[in-house]
Scaffold this motif. Sequence first.
Motif, PDB file in Angstrom:
ATOM      1  N   HIS A 114       0.875  -1.180   0.000  1.00 40.76           N
ATOM      2  CA  HIS A 114       0.000   0.000   0.000  1.00 40.76           C
ATOM      3  C   HIS A 114       0.908   1.225   0.000  1.00 40.76           C
ATOM      4  CE1 HIS A 114       0.703   0.887   4.338  1.00 40.76           C
ATOM      5  NE2 HIS A 114       0.893  -0.421   4.375  1.00 40.76           N
ATOM      6  N   SER A 115       0.344   2.389  -0.185  1.00 41.76           N
ATOM      7  CA  SER A 115       1.161   3.580  -0.423  1.00 41.76           C
ATOM      8  C   SER A 115       1.363   4.446   0.820  1.00 41.76           C
ATOM      9  CB  SER A 115       0.527   4.427  -1.530  1.00 41.76           C
ATOM     10  OG  SER A 115      -0.786   4.812  -1.185  1.00 41.76           O
ATOM     11  N   TYR A 116       1.000   3.962   1.994  1.00 42.13           N
ATOM     12  CA  TYR A 116       1.168   4.755   3.214  1.00 42.13           C
ATOM     13  C   TYR A 116       2.066   4.033   4.212  1.00 42.13           C
ATOM     14  CZ  TYR A 116      -2.773   7.416   1.361  1.00 42.13           C
ATOM     15  OH  TYR A 116      -3.581   8.179   0.564  1.00 42.13           O
ATOM     16  N   SER A 117       3.060   3.329   3.701  1.00 38.30           N
ATOM     17  CA  SER A 117       3.829   2.424   4.545  1.00 38.30           C
ATOM     18  C   SER A 117       4.732   3.147   5.533  1.00 38.30           C
ATOM     19  CB  SER A 117       4.676   1.498   3.690  1.00 38.30           C
ATOM     20  OG  SER A 117       5.429   0.625   4.505  1.00 38.30           O
ATOM     21  N   VAL A 118       4.804   2.602   6.711  1.00 40.51           N
ATOM     22  CA  VAL A 118       5.774   2.992   7.718  1.00 40.51           C
ATOM     23  C   VAL A 118       6.289   1.721   8.391  1.00 40.51           C
ATOM     24  CG1 VAL A 118       4.824   5.281   8.197  1.00 40.51           C
ATOM     25  CG2 VAL A 118       3.911   3.310   9.392  1.00 40.51           C
ATOM     26  N   PHE A 119       7.545   1.738   8.777  1.00 37.17           N
ATOM     27  CA  PHE A 119       8.146   0.600   9.460  1.00 37.17           C
ATOM     28  C   PHE A 119       7.983  -0.673   8.632  1.00 37.17           C
ATOM     29  CE2 PHE A 119       7.100   3.814  12.607  1.00 37.17           C
ATOM     30  CZ  PHE A 119       8.359   4.057  13.123  1.00 37.17           C
ATOM     31  N   ASN A 120       7.551  -1.764   9.241  1.00 35.74           N
ATOM     32  CA  ASN A 120       7.500  -3.062   8.558  1.00 35.74           C
ATOM     33  C   ASN A 120       6.045  -3.495   8.424  1.00 35.74           C
ATOM     34  OD1 ASN A 120      10.508  -3.491   8.613  1.00 35.74           O
ATOM     35  ND2 ASN A 120      10.104  -3.310  10.806  1.00 35.74           N
ATOM     36  N   ASP A 121       5.657  -3.769   7.212  1.00 33.63           N
ATOM     37  CA  ASP A 121       4.257  -3.942   6.838  1.00 33.63           C
ATOM     38  C   ASP A 121       3.783  -5.373   7.061  1.00 33.63           C
ATOM     39  OD1 ASP A 121       1.871  -2.837   5.621  1.00 33.63           O
ATOM     40  OD2 ASP A 121       2.335  -4.079   3.865  1.00 33.63           O
ATOM     41  N   PHE A 122       2.806  -5.560   7.947  1.00 30.80           N
ATOM     42  CA  PHE A 122       2.225  -6.882   8.157  1.00 30.80           C
ATOM     43  C   PHE A 122       1.491  -7.341   6.900  1.00 30.80           C
ATOM     44  CE2 PHE A 122       2.233  -6.225  12.916  1.00 30.80           C
ATOM     45  CZ  PHE A 122       2.910  -7.396  13.228  1.00 30.80           C
ATOM     46  N   ASN A 123       1.588  -8.640   6.623  1.00 34.42           N
ATOM     47  CA  ASN A 123       0.826  -9.254   5.540  1.00 34.42           C
ATOM     48  C   ASN A 123      -0.418  -9.888   6.157  1.00 34.42           C
ATOM     49  OD1 ASN A 123      -0.292 -10.867   3.546  1.00 34.42           O
ATOM     50  ND2 ASN A 123       1.687 -11.515   2.723  1.00 34.42           N
ATOM     51  N   HIS A 124      -1.538  -9.181   6.042  1.00 35.63           N
ATOM     52  CA  HIS A 124      -2.748  -9.621   6.735  1.00 35.63           C
ATOM     53  C   HIS A 124      -3.471 -10.755   6.022  1.00 35.63           C
ATOM     54  CE1 HIS A 124      -2.761  -6.669   9.985  1.00 35.63           C
ATOM     55  NE2 HIS A 124      -2.212  -5.842   9.109  1.00 35.63           N
ATOM     56  N   SER A 125      -2.915 -11.233   4.914  1.00 25.67           N
ATOM     57  CA  SER A 125      -3.470 -12.447   4.303  1.00 25.67           C
ATOM     58  C   SER A 125      -2.884 -13.694   4.938  1.00 25.67           C
ATOM     59  CB  SER A 125      -3.204 -12.454   2.795  1.00 25.67           C
ATOM     60  OG  SER A 125      -1.823 -12.656   2.523  1.00 25.67           O
TER      61      SER A 125
END
Length: 922
Positions: free
Chosen positions: A495-506
Amino acid sequence: MKKITLLILLISSFTFSQVQNVTFSVSPATFNETDAITITVSNITTASWGVSDIYLWSWSYDSSGENSMDSPTNGSWSSSNEAQKLTNNGNNTYSITFTPTTFYNRTNIGSIGMLVKAKDGSGDKKSQDKTYQVGTFQLTLNTPTEATTVLDSGQTLPINATSSIAADFTLKANGTIINQKNNATAYSYAPTVTENTTYLLEATNNGEVQNTSFNAIVKPTITEAALPSGMKDGINLNPSDNTKATLVFYAPGKEFIHLIGSFNNWQVNDAYLLKKDSSKDRFWIELSSLTPQTDYTYQYIIEADLRVADPYSTVVLTENNDQYINATTYPNLASYPTGKTNHAVTLLRTGDAAYNWQTNNYTKPAKTDLVIYELLIRDFDELHSFDAVQNRLDYLQELGINAIELMPVMEFDGNESWGYNPSFHMALDKYYGNTNSFKQLIDECHRRGIAVIVDVAFNHASGQNPYYRMWNTDNGGYGGQASANSPFFNQTATHSYSVFNDFNHSKQAVKEYVKRVSQYWIDEYKIDGFRWDLTKGFTQNCSDADQSCTNNYQQDRVDVLKEYADYQWEKDPNFYIIFEHLGGNTEETEWVNYRLDEGKGIMLWGNHNHQYNQATMGFGSDADFSWISYKNRGWSVPANVSYMESHDEERLMYKNLEYGNSNGSYSIKNLNTALKREELAGAFYFTVPGPKMIWQFGELGYDISIEENGRTGNKPILWSYLANEGRRAVKDTWSKLIKLKLKYDIFETSNFTLDVGNANGLNTIHLTDPTATDIQNITIIGNFGVTTQSIVPAFQQTGTWYNLLENNANITVTNTTAAITLAPGEFKVYANKPASLTTDDFTIDDKNTIKLYPNPAKTHFVLSDKTNKVSVFDITGKLVKTYSKEDIESNYYVISTLKKGIYFIRIKDIKNQILTKKLIVN
């Protein structure tokens, strides 16, 4: 990295960069502290930081590896000193030349550390750390490349090292010399490993010694054993034996894991080797012989190498932050095991008494009645603690709010933070206090009828999060990016609002993590709701560069967020769920309607900052705040948590004073005039049906810019505002408006219209409810312009109308369209009946002409004499219950539906005299 309290925080509209792994080189390769050296950096992409220049951030240690000192010319993290800007060599490399003694302003330097960064390093605009030893005599270990090597028993460990000058080599195994080689620049040896061994390789030249140590671990034999029934990830206390606890650790793909901690002196010991349930990808161990009410600390050490705290810690200790937490905020804080380990550790205690909740029959306010006070504990009170907030509840109750929303209080990096940099989602951040003080705050809020909502950031985690460290490109560090095989995190944000480390919610592991954590907070702390930060980030369909995709409807995001909502309602069917989505109406409408037929449904943040601020500044353009009406969104229920200010928005008063409009002597840049505009805005805000939110001190006209001291930096705590009459007037007017909203049913009507956003600043609101038992009609008029103007109020009927905010001063309306003249900034709130905004009119019957008992009461009360009418009002004066003729004839008045608190029983006796009794419900 030397800088230990970096405050990198979420700002929803910004995109933050990941740490870059760059290539460092130094010339000459070995050097003394008085030699000029050149540091060169390559393999760097400055564009990803949005800059063209980079800066050195550096520090040094003495010859003993102690006494770290920053370079005196580092500058600040948000503004590096120009003296440390690297030179662009024009071939995608950057260099800087300096002499260590001069650069660091010290002598006896043993090593230097550094990274490169953007001038403003906020948002992880930095590289990894790099360390160089000082001195021309250097020992370099080439193999093994890891600090710990795991081998089968009987395998050999190839050791290869070089010295910058000829030296005598000595290899020790667990303190015993096993091999030597003299007068050489290269060393090699391959010992056979049959037990866990710590090796020390020394190189000596003319009495000067260089050394390096490394470990070999014999791979242990794992015991396969089914996870005991009922065990959850994290700490499982034994309810029947407080000398025992079972720890469960989800770690797919890992071969073996040891527990290290205060109970085994932080040493790898096969007695603390975790059992493995391969069918569940979980490791576990039962601890016994624990002493109740004793502080134990522990970590998991994965394959004899990576040390991590328990991802499901409820309290963590950190080596660089805990020393700054005082005993007033957190009494008897356990000590970090300095010198025994590094990184965060988990605190374990057994046998503590459960918190004794005093308020057990609390009923949440209806969603449409919510008036939420959003606060950041750090900037709300100088004591920055849960206790400090509790001590301010009288003030908040006087204001009239019925909910507080705490910015994130889950364990975050550093101490002072907005909290959107979470590292341990299940742990309470100690900078605000301990778990008991948090429970006491919630308990007291509930006693006063105030709900507690917690802001949560499940979109991402900081580099300290154990599950990030276990699968990343930084060898278990805090930087880099997630590995391709991470069960939890995306390598790059989707997504385009990332901060830190992005969880994969799938991922199922992430869903289980969110469920475990969210349900824990509901069970453990009895909180009433979550405000979910950055829900736009929960899709897996987009890229960090595709904002259009992120903002458009995403089915996977809708589905997973509904699933998360179900987890919360599983624990509390009436749990408030609020999304900060600020996105498309189609997607938000689907959440609003989700399980609405069951009385549930999800609420959404509604940002009206710009439009209201345009109006308060006196500008007619772009001042249409009619989107605050849920009906304009096609919703059947008021599910929009609307706000004029939030933590993320510029303060209304700041812009009033900086940019306010004027006409002649009327200037909105004048403090008192600007404050009056806040009262005007409140009249056109709180009266619109639906939940509302106030940002802390907005009710006092807080006029410090959000950008002061950096957007997320500490802001002045100005309780001194209460000494200013104009600021108190804003609070008093807002308080009256809130009491009107909560007391009179007409403010829940669906029959209302907003005529706002007009170029001349003349605005009206009409509310109508013919079935209401008290006020049936409200007409609000206001002049947001900067000149005196006439407005047509369009009253719903002729007759007597009452100005509710001016002691019910009445006017006679013979022509509903007759114009009324309003000065700039003036407003009126008219009703067809007078209103009571206090409980002062409840004159208590002290003569006991009619007795009420029992008092306090729990399920019912009775009266000593016959009556004609009995009604119950809450402490704000709002009618909450009436009784039928049958109830009155039976003289048995049921109150089991009332929450604990103070009520006023208004009685009309058989002589039609009005009496009032005070009743305490417990």
